[in-house]
Design an enzyme around this catalytic site. Structure first.
Site, PDB file in Angstrom:
ATOM      1  CG  ASP A  16      76.369  78.696  71.791  1.00  0.00           C
ATOM      2  OD1 ASP A  16      77.573  78.346  71.755  1.00  0.00           O
ATOM      3  OD2 ASP A  16      75.614  78.456  72.747  1.00  0.00           O
ATOM      4  N   GLY A  19      80.622  73.467  68.858  1.00  0.00           N
ATOM      5  CA  GLY A  19      81.234  72.318  69.543  1.00  0.00           C
ATOM      6  C   GLY A  19      80.283  71.138  69.576  1.00  0.00           C
ATOM      7  CG  HIS A  33      85.261  76.170  66.744  1.00  0.00           C
ATOM      8  ND1 HIS A  33      84.168  76.772  67.311  1.00  0.00           N
ATOM      9  CD2 HIS A  33      85.930  75.579  67.771  1.00  0.00           C
ATOM     10  CE1 HIS A  33      84.178  76.560  68.627  1.00  0.00           C
ATOM     11  NE2 HIS A  33      85.235  75.832  68.928  1.00  0.00           N
ATOM     12  CG  ASP A  63      83.626  85.604  80.181  1.00  0.00           C
ATOM     13  OD1 ASP A  63      84.566  85.937  80.931  1.00  0.00           O
ATOM     14  OD2 ASP A  63      82.482  86.084  80.279  1.00  0.00           O
ATOM     15  CG  LEU A 127      75.488  93.755  55.934  1.00  0.00           C
ATOM     16  CD1 LEU A 127      74.166  93.966  56.667  1.00  0.00           C
ATOM     17  CD2 LEU A 127      75.688  92.260  55.687  1.00  0.00           C
TER      18      LEU A 127
HETATM   19  C1  IPE Z   1      80.308  78.959  69.510  1.00  0.00           C
HETATM   20  O1  IPE Z   1      80.252  77.586  69.632  1.00  0.00           O
HETATM   21  C2  IPE Z   1      81.669  79.448  69.105  1.00  0.00           C
HETATM   22  C3  IPE Z   1      82.426  80.052  70.207  1.00  0.00           C
HETATM   23  C4  IPE Z   1      81.947  80.306  71.409  1.00  0.00           C
HETATM   24  C5  IPE Z   1      83.810  80.400  69.937  1.00  0.00           C
HETATM   25  P1  IPE Z   1      80.695  76.836  70.934  1.00  0.00           P
HETATM   26  O2  IPE Z   1      82.141  76.513  70.836  1.00  0.00           O
HETATM   27  O3  IPE Z   1      80.310  77.582  72.166  1.00  0.00           O
HETATM   28  O4  IPE Z   1      79.837  75.516  70.812  1.00  0.00           O
HETATM   29  P2  IPE Z   1      79.118  74.734  71.982  1.00  0.00           P
HETATM   30  O5  IPE Z   1      78.207  75.706  72.675  1.00  0.00           O
HETATM   31  O6  IPE Z   1      80.195  74.226  72.894  1.00  0.00           O
HETATM   32  O7  IPE Z   1      78.378  73.649  71.280  1.00  0.00           O
HETATM   33  C1  IPE Z   2      78.782  82.825  73.500  1.00  0.00           C
HETATM   34  O1  IPE Z   2      78.785  81.442  73.497  1.00  0.00           O
HETATM   35  C2  IPE Z   2      79.940  83.335  72.735  1.00  0.00           C
HETATM   36  C3  IPE Z   2      79.922  83.078  71.299  1.00  0.00           C
HETATM   37  C4  IPE Z   2      79.009  82.410  70.642  1.00  0.00           C
HETATM   38  C5  IPE Z   2      81.018  83.625  70.568  1.00  0.00           C
HETATM   39  P1  IPE Z   2      79.373  80.596  74.691  1.00  0.00           P
HETATM   40  O2  IPE Z   2      79.241  79.170  74.311  1.00  0.00           O
HETATM   41  O3  IPE Z   2      80.742  81.064  75.045  1.00  0.00           O
HETATM   42  O4  IPE Z   2      78.407  80.980  75.892  1.00  0.00           O
HETATM   43  P2  IPE Z   2      78.039  80.194  77.219  1.00  0.00           P
HETATM   44  O5  IPE Z   2      79.326  79.786  77.869  1.00  0.00           O
HETATM   45  O6  IPE Z   2      77.234  79.003  76.806  1.00  0.00           O
HETATM   46  O7  IPE Z   2      77.236  81.160  78.016  1.00  0.00           O
HETATM   47 MG    MG Z   3      78.648  77.597  73.352  1.00  0.00          MG
END
Ligand code: IPE
Ligand code: IPE
Ligand code: MG
Length: 233
Positions: A16, A19, A33, A63, A127
């Site tokens: 996570d 973004g 990404h 989701d 792995l």
């Molecule tokens: C994780 O990074 C990647 C996906 C969920 C596809 P995010 O896209 O959730 O990044 P933040 O949490 O908005 O920074």
């Molecule tokens: C969880 O991250 C999914 C991935 C990292 C692929 P999200 O960014 O979607 O989760 P929430 O919305 O913060 O819970």
């Molecule tokens: Mg996220």
């Protein structure tokens, strides 16, 4: 442990923060990404070198379809590119790749690419890399319930949930600072050690993985029992 669990611990990583990593640099989220995909290889290699048996990476949750269409399309493109460009290197490194999650909602051609990646790396044993994509832990449990019968035991049900008998998660790492599971490996994390890391996923590296494994080695896992010393007393 389930019978065909690979030797070595099972690690799960919620990748996570892509973004926010980009936004903090004044870049569009998509660049985060892309940086996130680049961060995968060193961590996978470090995991293999460290003797991890199974590594499950959370790349796209069921989701995540709620996100803007352009971001979803970009993520689909990154999965396609990853499968096209990384599989040969993974195979040469002895890494078996499988995808967990739904395949029927992915763009045309993706299911065939996934099947090819899985077939090309099927005999690798160093792995087991599982990429969770269009994955929901609740749906995995629900699907297992639908396919199971009242006489099923915990072990057999767990195999249905994981789809491949990869077994319980020993260590769950979430980058990006949030302290939640976001529907990842709910059944498998029953006794997982949890490690929440503030660093955003694109900045997470081999050193962070090694620190997490060193920390895991210090944890006293009791699984509801008592520490070994108290048992003797
Ligand atoms: C994780 O990074 C990647 C996906 C969920 C596809 P995010 O896209 O959730 O990044 P933040 O949490 O908005 O920074
Ligand atoms: C969880 O991250 C999914 C991935 C990292 C692929 P999200 O960014 O979607 O989760 P929430 O919305 O913060 O819970
Ligand atoms: Mg996220």
């Amino acid at each position: 442990m389930q019978s065909n669990h690979s030797p070595g611990p099972h690690l799960g990583i919620i990748m996570d923060g892509n973004g926010r990593w980009a936004t903090a640099r004044g870049l569009p989220r998509g660049r985060g990404h892309e940086a996130g995909v680049r961060a995968i290889r060193p961590v996978v290699e470090a995991a293999a070198d460290a003797g991890v048996g199974t590594l499950t990476l959370y790349a796209f949750s069921s989701d995540n379809w709620k996100r803007p269409r352009a971001e979803v399309a970009l993520l689909m493109g990154l999965l396609r590119r990853y499968l096209d460009e990384e599989i040969e290197a993974l195979r040469r490194s002895g890494i078996r790749v499988t995808l967990v999650g739904r395949r029927d909602r992915l763009p045309r051609g993706m299911a065939a690419r996934i099947a090819r990646a899985e077939a090309e790396t099927a005999s690798a044993t160093r792995l087991h890399l599982r990429i969770a994509f269009d994955y929901s832990g609740r749906d995995a449990i629900l699907d297992a319930a639908r396919r199971s019968d009242p006489a099923v035991d915990r072990q057999a049900f767990g195999r249905l949930v994981s789809g491949d008998g990869s077994g319980d998660v020993d260590l769950l790492i979430r980058t990006g600072g949030e302290k939640r599971l976001s529907d990842f490996l709910l059944w498998e994390c029953a006794y997982a050690e949890l490690r929440f890391v503030d660093r955003m996923w694109p900045d997470f590296g081999a050193g962070d993985l090694m620190a997490a494994l060193a920390d895991l080695a210090t944890r006293h896992r009791r699984f509801g029992g008592l520490p070994a010393a108290s048992v003797a007393a």
